[in-house]
Design an enzyme around this catalytic site. Structure first.
Site: not given
Length: 348
Positions: A27, A29
């Site tokens: 991922d 952020d």
């Protein structure tokens, strides 16, 4: 002192956790960066993986950037990335719609310019209002979305348009703490319409992860994320192992109360956990690493921690104990070392 001060255990890129997998899916952020600034240790960790030849991919629910923009952002931070390594919920949504609707289909886009560009790139026509009679409403995060955008979407959906959300992340990580995400905007329409979207494309749906694995030809991928409700649940739905890092949204308190579908395989303070010894980072396997910590469930449903040692080892033991029953009503310390660990974890 922070949890990662305790948790950089022995191990190298050659014999650490990452070596057990043939693809690391990150991922973005809350894992690699916050908004546009790299998270400490993240750049070095990815560099170590790339130098040893470990395949990597990036899967994000953020629909406000196209893959090329994300790759450029990463490269600018010192993380080499190509368009093909990046999967976004915007791109996945556009591909899904292109497979269901003929070219020229009108799509009302409620989101950022990147989402409009993805829709246009697959031969669909982005429109801005309900008067254009769109067949689909696509809703993704955009910092300038306002009431008028939601009102147009509401009218179009009531008129029969299919409602698709790129993702339902309730919040976005930021330097000032969690801020409203696309899920908050979806919730506004949900309240107005009295129903759920027809489809949610991004995590926790497994599509981004399974596509990344298929592209890389990977049999043993590891998902690395900061959110239990998207990254970890999505990994579990995809049948993949997962590593939760405590650099973004989900913290120790949420982890202790996580239902089975949102429980990660591993937990670490940050991406340096990828290089720990394999037997040091699992949550559900008891090892000698936690021999100096003791956790006990009380009659009233609380947990008591005693002993001393590395803070993340204490968290792993607390999780193992908590997950044997209902979510704990409280967590208490017995002794100064345990008290310090709970404070560092935000549990005191």
């Amino acid at each position: 002192m922070t949890p990662d001060d305790h948790d950089h255990g022995p191990g190298t890129a050659e014999d650490g956790l990452a070596a057990e997998f043939d693809l690391i899916i990150f991922d973005l952020d809350g894992v690699i960066y916050l908004i546009d600034q790299p998270i400490p240790a993240a750049v070095d960790a990815v560099d170590r993986l790339l130098r040893r030849g470990s395949p990597v991919a990036y899967a994000t629910n953020n629909a406000s950037r196209r893959p090329g923009d994300v790759a450029a952002l990463l490269s600018g931070m010192g993380v080499p990335a190509t368009d093909a390594q990046v999967l976004t919920s915007a791109g996945a949504t556009a591909a899904m719609l292109a497979g269901r609707h003929p070219p020229g289909t009108k799509v009302l886009v409620v989101g950022a310019e990147a989402l409009r560009q993805e829709i246009s790139a697959v031969g669909l026509i982005p429109v801005a209002g309900a008067d254009a009679a769109p067949a689909v409403v696509v809703q993704g995060y955009g910092p300038r979305i306002g009431w008028s955008d939601l009102a147009e979407a509401c009218v179009a959906i009531r008129s029969g348009a299919t409602w698709v959300a790129t993702n339902t992340d309730r919040t976005l990580p930021s330097k000032r703490g969690p801020l409203p995400g696309n899920g908050a905007l979806v919730a506004a329409l949900r309240t107005a319409l009295g129903r759920e979207p027809d489809q949610v494309v991004g995590k926790p749906a497994p599509g981004l992860f399974t596509t990344a694995a298929r592209r890389a030809g990977a049999d043993r991928p590891l998902v690395v994320g900061d959110r239990l409700d998207t990254d970890i649940e999505g990994a579990n739905r995809a049948g993949m192992a997962s590593l939760l890092v405590l650099t973004g949204i989900s913290g120790a308190e949420e982890l202790l109360g996580a239902p089975p579908v949102r429980r990660p395989t591993y937990v670490a303070a940050d991406l340096t956990g990828l290089f720990e010894q394999v037997d040091a980072v699992p949550i559900t396997t008891a090892t000698g690493a936690t021999a100096s910590w003791r956790a006990q469930r009380d009659a009233d449903g609380g947990l008591t921690l005693d002993g001393h040692g590395r803070t993340l080892d204490a968290l792993r033991l607390l999780c193992r104990t908590a997950w044997q029953g209902e979510a704990p009503t409280r967590v208490e310390a017995s002794g100064p070392a345990a008290g310090s660990a709970l404070r560092e974890l935000g549990l005191a």
